[in-house]
Design a protein around this motif. Structure first.
Motif, PDB file in Angstrom:
ATOM      1  N   UNK A   1       8.506  -7.580   5.402  1.00 22.61           N
ATOM      2  CA  UNK A   1       7.617  -6.417   5.482  1.00 22.61           C
ATOM      3  C   UNK A   1       8.488  -5.173   5.639  1.00 22.61           C
ATOM      4  N   UNK A   2       8.233  -4.163   4.817  1.00 18.68           N
ATOM      5  CA  UNK A   2       9.004  -2.920   4.884  1.00 18.68           C
ATOM      6  C   UNK A   2       8.049  -1.762   5.186  1.00 18.68           C
ATOM      7  N   UNK A   3       8.347  -1.041   6.279  1.00 14.51           N
ATOM      8  CA  UNK A   3       7.598   0.178   6.598  1.00 14.51           C
ATOM      9  C   UNK A   3       8.230   1.300   5.768  1.00 14.51           C
ATOM     10  N   UNK A   4       7.443   1.936   4.933  1.00 12.07           N
ATOM     11  CA  UNK A   4       8.008   2.899   3.991  1.00 12.07           C
ATOM     12  C   UNK A   4       7.250   4.219   4.078  1.00 12.07           C
ATOM     13  N   UNK A   5       7.637   5.010   5.076  1.00 11.52           N
ATOM     14  CA  UNK A   5       6.980   6.300   5.298  1.00 11.52           C
ATOM     15  C   UNK A   5       8.066   7.331   5.603  1.00 11.52           C
TER      16      UNK A   5
ATOM     17  N   UNK B   1      -2.042   4.946  10.187  1.00 13.23           N
ATOM     18  CA  UNK B   1      -3.075   3.950   9.910  1.00 13.23           C
ATOM     19  C   UNK B   1      -2.725   3.144   8.670  1.00 13.23           C
ATOM     20  N   UNK B   2      -2.104   3.813   7.709  1.00 10.15           N
ATOM     21  CA  UNK B   2      -1.805   3.151   6.440  1.00 10.15           C
ATOM     22  C   UNK B   2      -0.771   2.040   6.647  1.00 10.15           C
TER      23      UNK B   2
ATOM     24  N   UNK C   1       0.873  -1.172   0.000  1.00  9.34           N
ATOM     25  CA  UNK C   1       0.000   0.000   0.000  1.00  9.34           C
ATOM     26  C   UNK C   1       0.906   1.216   0.000  1.00  9.34           C
ATOM     27  N   UNK C   2       0.338   2.401   0.218  1.00  8.93           N
ATOM     28  CA  UNK C   2       1.124   3.628   0.036  1.00  8.93           C
ATOM     29  C   UNK C   2       2.344   3.705   0.962  1.00  8.93           C
TER      30      UNK C   2
END
Lengths: 220, 253
Positions: A18-22, A30-31, A4-5
């Motif tokens: 799993x990569x957190x990409x923010x 939330x995304x 997702x975004x």
């Protein structure tokens, strides 16, 4: 495999990633919480045997809560906010497959909580861990830290809010290994494959037993 | 007779210096002076306390000469007085930092273990000497602070550990040259004193309370504390300071 975004996930050789990409600090939202839940749900259904969780880029694993989001919380929304965070933590804890946090940079506040709920942590030399509750007038990561390291060290980290560099986190046992940044994903994968090579049901049973190991005995 | 504890307050940090040469043994006047000073610090809103020893020892424990003469009731009262002092240190609503300048033995070790953090000079030595004296001391605190393996090692052998080993065991948080100890202790105290006081207190309380709870209950407790603290003025101040890129100024409200 999905995305997702603010989250990406895939599978390779029995290991889920799993990569957190923010960017820039990979703060929680939330995304990406939804992305992590979706990824972990998929991995559980598909019988993935080990999971690697990391942050995009080389600056942060996860910088914790989005302070702008947190500032807007009202007494009505605060409980929901906390429940959503805890849902990810609980899912990691209850997943059959061990989850390895690959700590690639700053890991603070809710980001530290996330890392501590994982089963193992390996770090790059850029890893920096901070239980920053006392710096912002909150409390977080108290419960997990006090279970993972002896109380003397938990008190140190929690009452000072100071930053633990990779080498110190390794000495404390908070990180199981520290490697140069360019080797982190390979190192985390090696740990994941070592676990994935064991009988999955046995690993899941061992994880459940370890989750219960510190629970007080009934009536104690 | 001079005061057996030197007390000072500078800014938000209070210092308690045992001054009962040569070994800073624990006596009733020492215990009373420490407890009175802690009460005074609490009333004055002192946010961090440094406990140290003057001269060559931190504290070598109880005075064995007069302990030998104690009857059962007096001996019990002595143990209770020691525990009341340790509870006052552990329950202080701010961090207490033991600055170990020399030997911390027996009841002196227990005093150090009742503090939140310990920093040591290279001259510091630590020993749980119960087995050497036919007593049981430090079993509860040391096990919680450093884990069962370390506690059994130190308390079943009664052996003495130096500063560097204490650092590796997690028993002390930092080791510095002897002359640098006061500044190092002050640095740790200043750090904690600069943090949000209600948050420091909540973390201290949670470390005691949550250790007894099943994980799910501990997490629920922590979540409740988060929501309580999230409403405080100090938390709002932290957010404002963060967005304004300045250091927060906490008031403890």
């Amino acid at each position: 495999m999905g995305e997702n975004a603010q989250t990406r996930w895939w599978r390779q050789d029995g290991v889920g990633y799993v990569v957190i990409d923010n960017p820039p600090m990979n703060v929680l939202s939330d995304v990406n919480r939804r992305g992590m839940l979706e990824a972990l749900g998929e991995f559980q259904r598909d019988g993935v045997r080990a999971v690697v969780l990391t942050g995009a880029g080389d600056r942060a694993f996860c910088g914790g809560a989005d302070l702008k989001e947190e500032e807007r919380l009202t007494p009505e929304t605060v409980q929901q906010f906390l429940r959503r965070g805890q849902e990810v933590n609980r899912t990691i804890r209850e997943l059959d497959a061990p989850v390895i946090a690959a700590i690639n940079g700053w890991t603070m506040g809710g980001g530290l909580v996330l890392a501590l709920w994982c089963d193992l942590r390996v770090g790059s030399t850029r890893a920096k861990l901070g239980a920053v509750g006392v710096k912002v007038g909150l409390m977080a990561s108290n419960v997990q830290l006090a279970r993972l390291v002896p109380e003397a060290r938990a008190r140190d980290a929690l009452l000072t809010g100071r930053t633990l560099e990779a080498a110190e986190a390794l000495a404390w046992g908070l990180l199981s290994a520290v490697v140069p940044p360019e080797e982190l994903l390979r190192e985390a994968t090696a740990w994941a494959r070592r676990i994935a090579a064991r009988p999955a049901a046995l690993v899941a049973e061992a994880k459940r037993a370890l989750n219960r190991a510190l629970e007080p005995e009934p009536g104690a | 007779m001079s005061d057996p504890v030197r007390v000072a307050v500078e800014g938000r940090v209070g210092t308690l210096e045992l001054d009962h040469p040569p070994l800073n043994l624990l006596t009733d006047p020492v215990r009373a002076a420490l407890r009175a000073a802690l009460d005074d610090f609490r009333a004055r809103g002192v946010r961090a306390v440094v406990l140290t020893g003057r001269g060559r020892a931190f504290c070598a424990g109880a005075d064995l000469r007069d302990e030998a003469a104690l009857g059962p009731e007096a001996a019990r009262a002595r143990v209770d007085a020691d525990e009341a002092l340790c509870a006052a240190l552990a329950g202080y609503p701010g961090a207490v930092i033991a600055a170990l300048n020399g030997p911390a033995l027996g009841g002196g070790l227990e005093l150090a273990l009742a503090c939140d953090l310990r920093v040591a000079a290279r001259a510091a030595t630590l020993a749980g000497v119960g087995v050497a004296l036919g007593l049981v001391v430090s079993t509860a605190r040391l096990t919680r602070l450093c884990g069962e393996a370390v506690a059994k090692d130190l308390l079943l052998t009664g052996r003495t550990v130096g500063a560097e080993e204490a650092l590796a065991l997690g028993l002390v948080a930092a080791v510095v040259d002897d002359a640098a100890l006061p500044a190092e202790a002050r640095r740790w105290a200043d750090t904690v004193a600069s943090r949000a006081p209600l948050s420091v207190q909540a973390n201290k309380a949670a470390l005691v309370h949550c250790a007894r709870l099943p994980l799910a209950e501990a997490v629920a407790w922590e979540r409740g504390e988060w929501a309580r603290l999230q409403k405080t003025r100090d938390h709002k101040e932290a957010l404002e300071a963060f967005f304004a890129k300045r250091a927060p100024e906490f008031t403890g409200a």
